[in-house]
Design an enzyme around this catalytic site. Structure first.
Site, PDB file in Angstrom:
ATOM      1  NE  ARG A 107     -10.680   7.493 -23.645  1.00 30.27           N
ATOM      2  CZ  ARG A 107     -11.215   8.549 -24.213  1.00 30.27           C
ATOM      3  NH1 ARG A 107     -12.518   8.620 -24.356  1.00 30.27           N
ATOM      4  NH2 ARG A 107     -10.468   9.523 -24.630  1.00 30.27           N
ATOM      5  NE  ARG A 132     -11.556  19.500 -28.059  1.00 31.98           N
ATOM      6  CZ  ARG A 132     -11.158  18.249 -27.907  1.00 31.98           C
ATOM      7  NH1 ARG A 132      -9.884  17.977 -27.742  1.00 31.98           N
ATOM      8  NH2 ARG A 132     -12.027  17.265 -27.921  1.00 31.98           N
TER       9      ARG A 132
END
Ligand code: ADP
Length: 402
Positions: A91, A241
């Protein structure tokens, strides 16, 4: 062919081995505290108990070496030797505009990914360290890179350009890239399977709602828009976030709080989101507990999160002139029954009707729309590792047959 999937972070590493003849998961594990005191590997052969081994691991090569030992272990391993691993899938978070698909990793690919490091230093650096470590220990095994950004490369410029001076796009690559692409692609393909309709005949909205969260608009099999941007900070409100905010806030907080260099970035990435609003936690389970105890800010955080997801859903319906199915995945999307209800309620005017009883489910593929809902509502557990293994298998097999 067996495929080893590696997802390398700065101090941790997740891995799986899958037999790709039947897509069976053979083992999985996690290495933590790489380069720190008390580094540890937790390995699980499917069907057996987890085994934990505390062993010094100074760097990613040590970590990979321990992973290879674990997968070949006489009792807990799944292969007799590394010859039985046909390929390794890595990944990689950021491929910039360089790759719209997964690729076989050669020197040119490494060079291209090194150029992307400055776009995502916290992610791409360990991803590349993981690749280098595997190449050193398995020099003859083909390696494939699978990128979080790749699926979003089909977005048209009207979706990916920001309204800032155009030369910053050309000079510095400042544009929307999007993330979680492997997950969005996986659930979109599963949705098409579940509905028995070709992806190319569908308009889908995929909601990956985990600690990090993003929504994508997928029209006729191609991603046409996504909520994360130049970095994974944009878009939805997330665990920690902030998502979309007025960019002027950054300079203003810096002045008002007299913040040192980098502190604003840290606040917007690590101390905002539902954690920032509630002051309780970034974990939706904790927030729901707090709501039960009457915590109003926790309730407000959940409402703001839901409103933001609904906003993106509405916007993408307008962008695609309709939607056939809305898909929910990742930690919150798969497990949070109440949050799915908050997001999907009162959307009847858009042809979206949720069946409250069918929605009462966790982590299992389900269509929870009412019979007469024009739009299907699908819960689909994501499986990024399987997606990585599939791409790796296809690319490695094609090279072998060349
Ligand atoms: P990531 O991969 O981005 O770290 P995940 O997709 O694993 O995140 O999602 C983790 C989040 O999912 C947790 O922080 C929590 O908020 C949420 N979650 C997990 N299980 C549940 C649950 N049963 N109910 C509500 N939320 C849950």
């Amino acid at each position: 062919m067996n495929v080893l999937v590696i997802n390398c972070g700065s101090s941790s590493l997740k891995y799986q081995v899958l037999n790709m003849t039947n897509e069976e998961l053979l083992c999985k594990g996690l290495v933590e505290r790489i380069g720190m005191e008390g580094s540890v590997i937790t390995h699980e052969k499917i069907g057996m108990d987890k085994v934990k081994n505390v062993v010094p691991m100074e760097n990613h090569q040590d970590a990979i070496k321990n992973v290879l030992d674990a997968v070949q272990h006489p009792e807990h391993g799944v292969v007799k030797s590394m010859d039985e691993i046909g390929a390794v899938g890595h990944r990689v978070v950021h491929a910039g505009e360089k790759f719209a698909y997964s690729v076989y990793i050669d020197d040119a690919v490494i060079g291209a990914l090194e150029e992307c490091v400055e776009l995502a230093p916290l992610h791409n650096t360990p991803n590349l360290q993981g690749i280098a470590a595997c190449q050193a220990l398995m020099p003859d095994t083909p390696m494939v890179g699978v990128f979080d950004t790749a699926f979003h490369q089909t977005m048209p410029p009207e979706s990916y350009l920001y309204a800032i001076p155009y030369e910053y796009y050309k000079k510095h690559g400042i544009r929307r890239y999007g993330f979680h692409g492997t997950s969005h692609k996986y659930v979109a393909e599963r949705a098409a399977d579940m509905l028995g309709v070709d992806m190319h005949d569908l308009k889908l909205i995929t909601c990956h709602l985990g600690n990090g969260a993003s929504v994508s608009a997928i029209k006729h099999g191609r991603c046409v828009d996504t909520s994360m941007g130049f970095t994974p900070l944009e878009g939805l409100v997330m665990g920690t976030r902030c998502g979309d905010i007025d960019p002027a806030i950054v300079t203003y907080i810096r002045q008002k709080e007299n913040l040192p260099q980098g502190a604003a970035n840290e606040i917007l990435n690590k101390k905002s989101g539902v954690l920032g609003i509630s002051g309780v936690s970034s974990d939706f389970r904790d927030l729901e507990e707090a709501v039960k105890e009457g915590n109003e800010r926790a309730a407000l955080a959940l409402k703001i999160f839901a409103q933001k997801v609904r906003g993106y859903i509405g916007s993408y319906i307008a962008e695609m002139n309709g939607v056939d199915a809305i898909i929910f995945t990742a930690g919150v999307g798969e497990n949070d029954i109440g949050m799915r209800e908050m997001i999907c309620q009162n959307l009847g005017n858009l042809g979206i009707k949720m069946d409250v009883l069918k929605n009462n489910v966790r982590g299992k593929e389900t269509d929870f729309a009412t019979e007469d809902s024009k739009v299907r509502l699908l819960l689909i557990p994501t499986n990024e590792e399987l997606m990585i293994a599939r791409d790796t298998y296809h690319i490695a097999r094609a090279r072998k047959n060349k």
